[in-house]
Design an enzyme around this catalytic site. Structure first.
Site: not given
Length: 118
Positions: A9, A25, A58
């Site tokens: 995180k 992305s 991603y």
């Protein structure tokens, strides 16, 4: 049985760029990626603190120590430059492993997107 658990995180970074004309992305400063063990092309969930948007995409590796956080392609519609976001990745693991697993979590300086000096 396996479960999904938080693996990494990046808590509260500032969007520095938004590039609609890209295939998709999120570009993240390589130093931040390494600090939380996120690799290039890994799937991540992104939460925008400013407007509540949530989406998956991603990661593309950005220049080390540049502070870059760039939403690319359709994700560029989910935030504007200056918005604060949280980036998370997850891992599948069995219940016993998950009980003792500790995620990597960092709290960068939101004015620079750099790791805070301790």
């Amino acid at each position: 049985m396996t479960i999904e658990i938080l693996k990494s995180k990046i808590h509260r970074v500032t969007v520095t760029e938004a590039n609609l004309n890209y295939i998709g992305s999120i570009t993240i400063d390589e130093a931040l990626m390494e600090a939380v063990n996120i690799i290039e092309y890994e799937k991540v969930s992104v939460v925008n603190i400013n407007n509540g948007e949530r989406f998956d995409t991603y990661v593309i590796k950005g220049k080390r120590n540049s502070g870059i956080i760039c939403l690319n392609g359709p994700a560029a519609r989910k935030a504007v430059i200056g918005d604060i976001i949280v980036v998370m990745s997850y891992a599948s693991m069995d219940m016993e492993e998950a009980r003792s697993f500790k995620p990597a979590i960092i709290f960068p300086d939101t004015s620079t997107n750099q790791l805070k000096k301790s």
